[in-house]
Design a protein around this motif. Structure first.
Motif, PDB file in Angstrom:
ATOM      1  N   ASP A  80      20.686  18.044  21.656  1.00  0.00           N
ATOM      2  CA  ASP A  80      20.188  17.863  20.501  1.00  0.00           C
ATOM      3  C   ASP A  80      20.469  16.456  19.936  1.00  0.00           C
ATOM      4  O   ASP A  80      19.589  15.491  19.206  1.00  0.00           O
ATOM      5  CB  ASP A  80      20.720  18.782  19.332  1.00  0.00           C
ATOM      6  N   ALA A  81      21.507  15.753  20.084  1.00  0.00           N
ATOM      7  CA  ALA A  81      21.936  14.388  19.740  1.00  0.00           C
ATOM      8  C   ALA A  81      21.297  13.301  20.357  1.00  0.00           C
ATOM      9  O   ALA A  81      20.451  12.354  19.747  1.00  0.00           O
ATOM     10  CB  ALA A  81      23.362  13.988  19.928  1.00  0.00           C
ATOM     11  N   VAL A  82      20.942  13.523  21.765  1.00  0.00           N
ATOM     12  CA  VAL A  82      20.149  12.693  22.566  1.00  0.00           C
ATOM     13  C   VAL A  82      18.709  12.662  22.067  1.00  0.00           C
ATOM     14  O   VAL A  82      17.926  11.599  22.034  1.00  0.00           O
ATOM     15  CB  VAL A  82      20.271  13.036  24.055  1.00  0.00           C
ATOM     16  N   ARG A  83      18.180  13.993  21.643  1.00  0.00           N
ATOM     17  CA  ARG A  83      16.691  14.024  21.322  1.00  0.00           C
ATOM     18  C   ARG A  83      16.564  13.315  20.144  1.00  0.00           C
ATOM     19  O   ARG A  83      15.552  12.740  19.828  1.00  0.00           O
ATOM     20  CB  ARG A  83      16.515  15.409  21.238  1.00  0.00           C
ATOM     21  N   GLU A  84      17.738  13.585  19.130  1.00  0.00           N
ATOM     22  CA  GLU A  84      17.353  12.837  17.793  1.00  0.00           C
ATOM     23  C   GLU A  84      17.257  11.341  18.000  1.00  0.00           C
ATOM     24  O   GLU A  84      16.554  10.492  17.264  1.00  0.00           O
ATOM     25  CB  GLU A  84      18.389  13.165  16.954  1.00  0.00           C
ATOM     26  N   GLN A  85      18.321  10.882  18.657  1.00  0.00           N
ATOM     27  CA  GLN A  85      18.307   9.345  18.906  1.00  0.00           C
ATOM     28  C   GLN A  85      17.213   8.622  19.673  1.00  0.00           C
ATOM     29  O   GLN A  85      16.611   7.592  19.426  1.00  0.00           O
ATOM     30  CB  GLN A  85      19.565   8.963  19.939  1.00  0.00           C
ATOM     31  N   ALA A  86      16.571   9.571  20.326  1.00  0.00           N
ATOM     32  CA  ALA A  86      15.163   9.108  21.252  1.00  0.00           C
ATOM     33  C   ALA A  86      14.050   9.328  20.190  1.00  0.00           C
ATOM     34  O   ALA A  86      13.239   8.203  20.242  1.00  0.00           O
ATOM     35  CB  ALA A  86      14.926  10.318  22.351  1.00  0.00           C
ATOM     36  N   GLY A  87      14.111  10.064  19.115  1.00  0.00           N
ATOM     37  CA  GLY A  87      13.059   9.994  18.059  1.00  0.00           C
ATOM     38  C   GLY A  87      13.274   8.935  17.347  1.00  0.00           C
ATOM     39  O   GLY A  87      12.470   8.371  16.882  1.00  0.00           O
ATOM     40  N   ALA A  88      14.702   8.653  17.000  1.00  0.00           N
ATOM     41  CA  ALA A  88      14.854   7.216  16.199  1.00  0.00           C
ATOM     42  C   ALA A  88      14.298   6.054  16.898  1.00  0.00           C
ATOM     43  O   ALA A  88      14.236   5.169  16.045  1.00  0.00           O
ATOM     44  CB  ALA A  88      16.334   7.500  15.904  1.00  0.00           C
ATOM     45  N   LEU A  89      14.401   6.014  17.951  1.00  0.00           N
ATOM     46  CA  LEU A  89      14.199   4.596  18.781  1.00  0.00           C
ATOM     47  C   LEU A  89      12.719   4.222  19.026  1.00  0.00           C
ATOM     48  O   LEU A  89      12.354   3.145  19.121  1.00  0.00           O
ATOM     49  CB  LEU A  89      15.108   4.306  19.845  1.00  0.00           C
ATOM     50  N   LEU A  90      11.772   5.584  19.091  1.00  0.00           N
ATOM     51  CA  LEU A  90      10.462   5.489  19.555  1.00  0.00           C
ATOM     52  C   LEU A  90       9.427   5.207  18.254  1.00  0.00           C
ATOM     53  O   LEU A  90       9.367   6.188  17.510  1.00  0.00           O
ATOM     54  CB  LEU A  90       9.938   6.442  20.411  1.00  0.00           C
ATOM     55  N   TYR A  91       8.599   4.223  18.416  1.00  0.00           N
ATOM     56  CA  TYR A  91       7.534   3.939  17.525  1.00  0.00           C
ATOM     57  C   TYR A  91       6.358   3.747  17.995  1.00  0.00           C
ATOM     58  O   TYR A  91       6.313   3.407  19.478  1.00  0.00           O
ATOM     59  CB  TYR A  91       8.100   2.685  16.522  1.00  0.00           C
ATOM     60  N   PHE A  92       5.358   3.525  17.231  1.00  0.00           N
ATOM     61  CA  PHE A  92       3.987   3.393  17.740  1.00  0.00           C
ATOM     62  C   PHE A  92       3.237   2.321  16.989  1.00  0.00           C
ATOM     63  O   PHE A  92       3.348   1.928  16.044  1.00  0.00           O
ATOM     64  CB  PHE A  92       3.093   4.675  17.682  1.00  0.00           C
ATOM     65  N   GLN A 125       4.479  13.661  14.253  1.00  0.00           N
ATOM     66  CA  GLN A 125       4.925  14.861  15.330  1.00  0.00           C
ATOM     67  C   GLN A 125       6.211  14.609  15.981  1.00  0.00           C
ATOM     68  O   GLN A 125       7.183  15.200  16.381  1.00  0.00           O
ATOM     69  CB  GLN A 125       4.022  14.788  16.526  1.00  0.00           C
ATOM     70  N   VAL A 126       6.518  13.217  15.956  1.00  0.00           N
ATOM     71  CA  VAL A 126       8.134  12.722  16.453  1.00  0.00           C
ATOM     72  C   VAL A 126       8.689  12.350  15.434  1.00  0.00           C
ATOM     73  O   VAL A 126       8.509  11.466  14.539  1.00  0.00           O
ATOM     74  CB  VAL A 126       7.658  11.578  17.300  1.00  0.00           C
ATOM     75  N   PRO A 127      10.120  12.865  15.164  1.00  0.00           N
ATOM     76  CA  PRO A 127      10.925  12.688  14.016  1.00  0.00           C
ATOM     77  C   PRO A 127      11.187  11.074  13.935  1.00  0.00           C
ATOM     78  O   PRO A 127      11.357  10.464  15.026  1.00  0.00           O
ATOM     79  CB  PRO A 127      12.155  13.485  14.436  1.00  0.00           C
ATOM     80  N   HIS A 128      11.056  10.562  12.849  1.00  0.00           N
ATOM     81  CA  HIS A 128      11.470   9.144  12.540  1.00  0.00           C
ATOM     82  C   HIS A 128      10.289   8.207  12.973  1.00  0.00           C
ATOM     83  O   HIS A 128      10.263   6.932  12.595  1.00  0.00           O
ATOM     84  CB  HIS A 128      12.830   8.669  13.026  1.00  0.00           C
ATOM     85  N   ALA A 129       9.334   8.866  13.721  1.00  0.00           N
ATOM     86  CA  ALA A 129       8.250   7.833  14.368  1.00  0.00           C
ATOM     87  C   ALA A 129       7.190   7.577  13.232  1.00  0.00           C
ATOM     88  O   ALA A 129       6.802   8.509  12.637  1.00  0.00           O
ATOM     89  CB  ALA A 129       7.865   8.113  15.613  1.00  0.00           C
ATOM     90  N   ARG A 130       6.696   6.399  13.425  1.00  0.00           N
ATOM     91  CA  ARG A 130       5.355   5.913  12.820  1.00  0.00           C
ATOM     92  C   ARG A 130       4.661   4.771  13.443  1.00  0.00           C
ATOM     93  O   ARG A 130       5.176   4.319  14.116  1.00  0.00           O
ATOM     94  CB  ARG A 130       5.589   5.791  11.237  1.00  0.00           C
ATOM     95  N   VAL A 131       3.213   4.849  12.811  1.00  0.00           N
ATOM     96  CA  VAL A 131       2.717   3.547  13.171  1.00  0.00           C
ATOM     97  C   VAL A 131       3.142   2.374  12.453  1.00  0.00           C
ATOM     98  O   VAL A 131       3.040   2.267  11.283  1.00  0.00           O
ATOM     99  CB  VAL A 131       1.218   3.748  13.176  1.00  0.00           C
TER     100      VAL A 131
END
Length: 310
Positions: A80-92, A125-131
């Motif tokens: 869960d922690a890795v998944r959250e960190q992955a979502g936090a680093l990825l943007y579009f 769809q991805v936590p924390h991510a946005r354009v």
């Protein structure tokens, strides 16, 4: 579908914080659509402490499928922690590359793009991510040569339309107050002319391929410069010019990228690229600028925060 290769154990070697941000890659393409491989890449980025990764758009509405693919990849991450960190680093980003079809239908295409950006930013769809940027968009007089080598039959109308499509996206970015990811290949003067006409100087010239003097022109207008793996390709007689160009960019205007799955840096040239290969570019650029990789990485992260408001 061709399976993406598995990551080698040696690529996830770093546990340092805020290391090796990558401001330009094409995530579904570098994964060949393989969600398991995508999960491996994201997990490895988290393991090395990556602060920021930007998945780049090239078609008016491809952000929907790209975000959905990233969400599926994250579902494959058990921790869960890795998944959250992955979502936090990825943007579009979301933008329209100047293909002939997009140029011809540019008004409708830009309308579609604007609607897509607003919808994704409302329903993530991805936590924390946005354009966080418009692009990549711009001019390509290599693949769109207008008869230079006969690969693409670009006539005068399409060349004019290519510039208009670029300027329409600059205007959209201005309206939305987003930075622009600019693709400019063999088109320095025309790119600068479009930017000047738009009056909007906010973004990055990605995969920079011009010289030091041209870099200064962009920087003085307020643009960032991003170097990719191609800077490591210089032949012996051209190394000094490449180094001079790298040093011409002020610290506060410098970004680094992979453009994965393209343009793997030396010593991986010719292989499929991933954001995990960007360390080689960081080391090359740090050496050219007479600094450490750690200091360079910290500077790039600071610039990312400023440009993309993250």
């Amino acid at each position: 579908m061709r399976r993406a290769p598995r990551l080698r154990d040696s690529v996830s070697f770093s546990t340092l914080i805020d290391m090796y941000s990558d401001t330009h890659f094409h995530f579904p393409q570098l994964c060949d659509g393989d969600v398991s491989y995508g999960a491996q890449v994201l997990t490895a980025l988290v393991a090395r402490g990556c602060f920021f990764g930007l998945d780049i758009g090239t078609q008016a509405d491809d952000v929907f499928t790209r975000e959905a693919f990233a969400a599926k990849c994250m579902q494959q991450i058990a921790d869960d922690a890795v998944r959250e960190q992955a979502g936090a680093l990825l943007y579009f980003s979301a933008g329209i590359w100047p293909a002939a079809g997009a140029i011809t239908a540019r008004t409708e295409q830009v309308e579609t793009l604007a609607a897509a950006i607003m919808q994704v930013n409302d329903q993530q769809q991805v936590p924390h991510a946005r354009v966080v940027a418009v692009g990549e968009c711009g001019l390509d007089h290599h693949w769109n040569p207008g008869g230079v080598d006969g690969r693409t039959p670009f006539d005068a109308a399409l060349i004019h339309g290519e510039a208009e499509l670029f300027e329409m996206q600059l205007a959209l970015a201005h309206k939305l107050q987003l930075p622009v990811i600019v693709h400019s290949r063999d088109a320095y003067a025309d790119t600068l002319a479009c930017i000047k006409r738009s009056g909007y100087d906010n973004g990055v010239i990605h995969c920079y391929s011009y010289g030091a003097e041209e870099a200064v022109q962009f920087v003085e207008r307020g643009w960032y410069i991003a170097f990719g793996g191609a800077v490591t390709y210089a032949k012996k007689h051209a190394v000094a010019d490449i180094q001079r160009t790298i040093r011409a960019v002020p610290d506060e205007r410098l970004l680094l990228e992979t453009d994965a799955p393209y343009l793997s840096p030396v010593p991986l040239r010719g292989q499929k690229n991933t954001p995990l290969n960007i360390e080689h570019t960081y080391r090359f650029v740090a050496a050219a600028r007479g600094t450490t990789v750690e200091a360079l990485s910290a500077q790039v992260d600071e610039n990312v925060r400023r440009l993309f408001s993250v």
